[in-house]
Design a protein around this motif. Structure first.
Motif, PDB file in Angstrom:
ATOM      1  N   VAL A 129      83.507  65.852   8.739  1.00  0.00           N
ATOM      2  CA  VAL A 129      82.334  66.668   8.425  1.00  0.00           C
ATOM      3  C   VAL A 129      81.237  66.385   9.443  1.00  0.00           C
ATOM      4  O   VAL A 129      80.864  65.226   9.675  1.00  0.00           O
ATOM      5  CB  VAL A 129      81.815  66.381   7.008  1.00  0.00           C
ATOM      6  CG1 VAL A 129      80.504  67.117   6.762  1.00  0.00           C
ATOM      7  CG2 VAL A 129      82.849  66.796   5.977  1.00  0.00           C
ATOM      8  N   HIS A 152      77.344  67.290  10.110  1.00  0.00           N
ATOM      9  CA  HIS A 152      76.190  67.803   9.392  1.00  0.00           C
ATOM     10  C   HIS A 152      75.012  67.884  10.363  1.00  0.00           C
ATOM     11  O   HIS A 152      74.465  66.866  10.778  1.00  0.00           O
ATOM     12  CB  HIS A 152      75.879  66.870   8.219  1.00  0.00           C
ATOM     13  CG  HIS A 152      74.813  67.378   7.317  1.00  0.00           C
ATOM     14  ND1 HIS A 152      74.180  66.584   6.379  1.00  0.00           N
ATOM     15  CD2 HIS A 152      74.250  68.611   7.183  1.00  0.00           C
ATOM     16  CE1 HIS A 152      73.285  67.289   5.722  1.00  0.00           C
ATOM     17  NE2 HIS A 152      73.304  68.520   6.191  1.00  0.00           N
ATOM     18  N   LYS A 177      67.172  67.782   2.386  1.00  0.00           N
ATOM     19  CA  LYS A 177      68.473  67.533   2.995  1.00  0.00           C
ATOM     20  C   LYS A 177      69.283  66.556   2.142  1.00  0.00           C
ATOM     21  O   LYS A 177      68.743  65.550   1.652  1.00  0.00           O
ATOM     22  CB  LYS A 177      68.308  66.968   4.411  1.00  0.00           C
ATOM     23  CG  LYS A 177      67.457  67.841   5.347  1.00  0.00           C
ATOM     24  CD  LYS A 177      68.131  69.156   5.667  1.00  0.00           C
ATOM     25  CE  LYS A 177      67.453  69.882   6.823  1.00  0.00           C
ATOM     26  NZ  LYS A 177      66.082  70.347   6.531  1.00  0.00           N
ATOM     27  N   GLN A 178      70.552  66.836   1.964  1.00  0.00           N
ATOM     28  CA  GLN A 178      71.442  65.962   1.221  1.00  0.00           C
ATOM     29  C   GLN A 178      72.300  65.160   2.198  1.00  0.00           C
ATOM     30  O   GLN A 178      72.578  65.611   3.308  1.00  0.00           O
ATOM     31  CB  GLN A 178      72.340  66.766   0.296  1.00  0.00           C
ATOM     32  CG  GLN A 178      71.611  67.603  -0.740  1.00  0.00           C
ATOM     33  CD  GLN A 178      72.565  68.381  -1.610  1.00  0.00           C
ATOM     34  OE1 GLN A 178      73.657  67.906  -1.927  1.00  0.00           O
ATOM     35  NE2 GLN A 178      72.181  69.585  -2.011  1.00  0.00           N
ATOM     36  N   THR A 179      72.718  64.000   1.754  1.00  0.00           N
ATOM     37  CA  THR A 179      73.654  63.200   2.544  1.00  0.00           C
ATOM     38  C   THR A 179      75.065  63.679   2.229  1.00  0.00           C
ATOM     39  O   THR A 179      75.486  63.691   1.070  1.00  0.00           O
ATOM     40  CB  THR A 179      73.532  61.710   2.203  1.00  0.00           C
ATOM     41  OG1 THR A 179      72.195  61.270   2.508  1.00  0.00           O
ATOM     42  CG2 THR A 179      74.521  60.895   3.008  1.00  0.00           C
ATOM     43  N   LEU A 180      75.764  64.110   3.256  1.00  0.00           N
ATOM     44  CA  LEU A 180      77.103  64.646   3.068  1.00  0.00           C
ATOM     45  C   LEU A 180      78.116  63.699   3.691  1.00  0.00           C
ATOM     46  O   LEU A 180      78.102  63.451   4.903  1.00  0.00           O
ATOM     47  CB  LEU A 180      77.216  66.038   3.712  1.00  0.00           C
ATOM     48  CG  LEU A 180      76.227  67.086   3.199  1.00  0.00           C
ATOM     49  CD1 LEU A 180      76.399  68.391   3.965  1.00  0.00           C
ATOM     50  CD2 LEU A 180      76.416  67.331   1.708  1.00  0.00           C
ATOM     51  N   ASN A 181      78.974  63.169   2.852  1.00  0.00           N
ATOM     52  CA  ASN A 181      80.005  62.253   3.322  1.00  0.00           C
ATOM     53  C   ASN A 181      81.374  62.911   3.185  1.00  0.00           C
ATOM     54  O   ASN A 181      81.681  63.527   2.178  1.00  0.00           O
ATOM     55  CB  ASN A 181      79.977  60.956   2.504  1.00  0.00           C
ATOM     56  CG  ASN A 181      78.658  60.221   2.650  1.00  0.00           C
ATOM     57  OD1 ASN A 181      78.144  60.075   3.754  1.00  0.00           O
ATOM     58  ND2 ASN A 181      78.111  59.757   1.530  1.00  0.00           N
ATOM     59  N   GLY A 182      82.163  62.794   4.206  1.00  0.00           N
ATOM     60  CA  GLY A 182      83.504  63.362   4.139  1.00  0.00           C
ATOM     61  C   GLY A 182      84.203  63.217   5.469  1.00  0.00           C
ATOM     62  O   GLY A 182      83.564  63.026   6.519  1.00  0.00           O
ATOM     63  N   ASP A 234      79.322  80.715   1.088  1.00  0.00           N
ATOM     64  CA  ASP A 234      79.448  79.647   0.097  1.00  0.00           C
ATOM     65  C   ASP A 234      79.934  80.147  -1.259  1.00  0.00           C
ATOM     66  O   ASP A 234      80.372  79.359  -2.091  1.00  0.00           O
ATOM     67  CB  ASP A 234      78.110  78.926  -0.072  1.00  0.00           C
ATOM     68  CG  ASP A 234      77.061  79.820  -0.694  1.00  0.00           C
ATOM     69  OD1 ASP A 234      76.719  80.835  -0.079  1.00  0.00           O
ATOM     70  OD2 ASP A 234      76.594  79.509  -1.807  1.00  0.00           O
ATOM     71  N   ILE A 247      78.418  72.030   9.346  1.00  0.00           N
ATOM     72  CA  ILE A 247      77.367  72.469   8.427  1.00  0.00           C
ATOM     73  C   ILE A 247      76.032  72.467   9.149  1.00  0.00           C
ATOM     74  O   ILE A 247      75.610  71.441   9.695  1.00  0.00           O
ATOM     75  CB  ILE A 247      77.288  71.553   7.198  1.00  0.00           C
ATOM     76  CG1 ILE A 247      78.631  71.528   6.463  1.00  0.00           C
ATOM     77  CG2 ILE A 247      76.176  72.003   6.254  1.00  0.00           C
ATOM     78  CD1 ILE A 247      78.722  70.459   5.391  1.00  0.00           C
ATOM     79  N   ASP A 301      72.195  72.804   8.375  1.00  0.00           N
ATOM     80  CA  ASP A 301      71.409  72.630   7.148  1.00  0.00           C
ATOM     81  C   ASP A 301      69.919  72.836   7.435  1.00  0.00           C
ATOM     82  O   ASP A 301      69.272  72.015   8.076  1.00  0.00           O
ATOM     83  CB  ASP A 301      71.662  71.219   6.617  1.00  0.00           C
ATOM     84  CG  ASP A 301      70.997  70.963   5.273  1.00  0.00           C
ATOM     85  OD1 ASP A 301      70.245  71.835   4.800  1.00  0.00           O
ATOM     86  OD2 ASP A 301      71.242  69.885   4.700  1.00  0.00           O
TER      87      ASP A 301
END
Length: 236
Positions: free
Chosen positions: A20, A22, A12-17, A52, A5, A7
């Motif tokens: 992933v 970022h 900005k968002q925190t992306l957990n996975g 998206d 990703i 961005d």
């Protein structure tokens, strides 16, 4: 499967996975700049590109795209699928984008023209895969050889108007097909892109400037502006 990703959003968002990656970019650094960043970080032989507002369905069988790319006889660089909608329709494109159906033709004097056609213009089918047609431009749902995309790259001159320049820049470099045995649902209502971007309506001047830039750098120029079927002509 790794998910990359880029961005450049304001907040900005925190992306957990799992798997992933970022990458944080300056605000509105641009669509093409983000794509170049992502492709540079791919560690696999192939990559999958989707926007998206696409939704995976039972018809999104990625192994079928991979099968074509792995073929030693087809020697393909990009394999795209078809687009479906909620009404059950399936098409090789999304909307009335003027760049969506193009072909390159040469006149008797040796000049080349980009011809904008009213219908999809395939150049024939792949010998082992008769459901796949050679194309110049395909939607943003495709699997590609990573190295092939790196060689062409994405033009970061424009921050938001993007997509078709990849295919114009890739003429003579990318071997592209579109196959009807893989589909993905187009549902723009589920877009996660910031509203500031969604609400931006590109002016005619912006689109013309983008088109002129893409054509000029590829040795093409606008001509016969009264005829909407001719987009560019190779300069002598």
């Amino acid at each position: 499967m790794a998910i990359l990703i880029a961005d450049d959003s304001r907040n900005k968002q925190t992306l957990n996975g799992t798997n992933v990656k970022h990458f944080l970019m300056p605000y509105l650094e641009g669509y093409a700049a983000g794509k170049n960043l992502l492709v540079s970080q791919v560690r696999t032989k192939y990559l999958l590109w989707v926007d998206d507002y696409f939704e995976f369905t039972r018809g999104t069988i990625l192994e079928r795209l991979l099968e074509k790319l792995e073929s030693p006889t087809a020697e393909l660089d990009v394999v795209a699928g078809f687009i479906s909608d909620h009404k059950g329709g399936v098409s090789d494109t999304i909307n009335n984008d003027p760049w969506k159906w193009l072909k390159y033709s040469r006149d008797p004097d040796g000049n080349g023209c980009i011809v904008r056609t009213e219908t999809s213009f395939p150049y024939g089918t792949v010998e082992r895969f008769p459901n796949c047609a050679f194309k110049d431009v395909v939607p943003n749902f495709f699997m590609a050889k990573t190295e092939s995309l790196r060689k062409v790259g994405f033009d970061s001159t424009f921050e938001q108007v993007a997509h078709h320049e990849l295919f114009i820049d890739g003429w003579g470099y990318l071997k592209i097909v579109q196959c009807d045995d893989v589909t993905i649902l187009h549902d723009r209502s589920k877009s996660i892109v910031e509203s500031t971007f969604i609400n931006h309506h590109f002016s005619e001047e912006e689109l013309v400037e983008h088109s002129d830039h893409v054509l000029f750098k590829n040795g093409l120029e606008n001509f016969q502006s009264w005829n909407p079927h001719y987009f560019g002509k190779r300069r002598n």
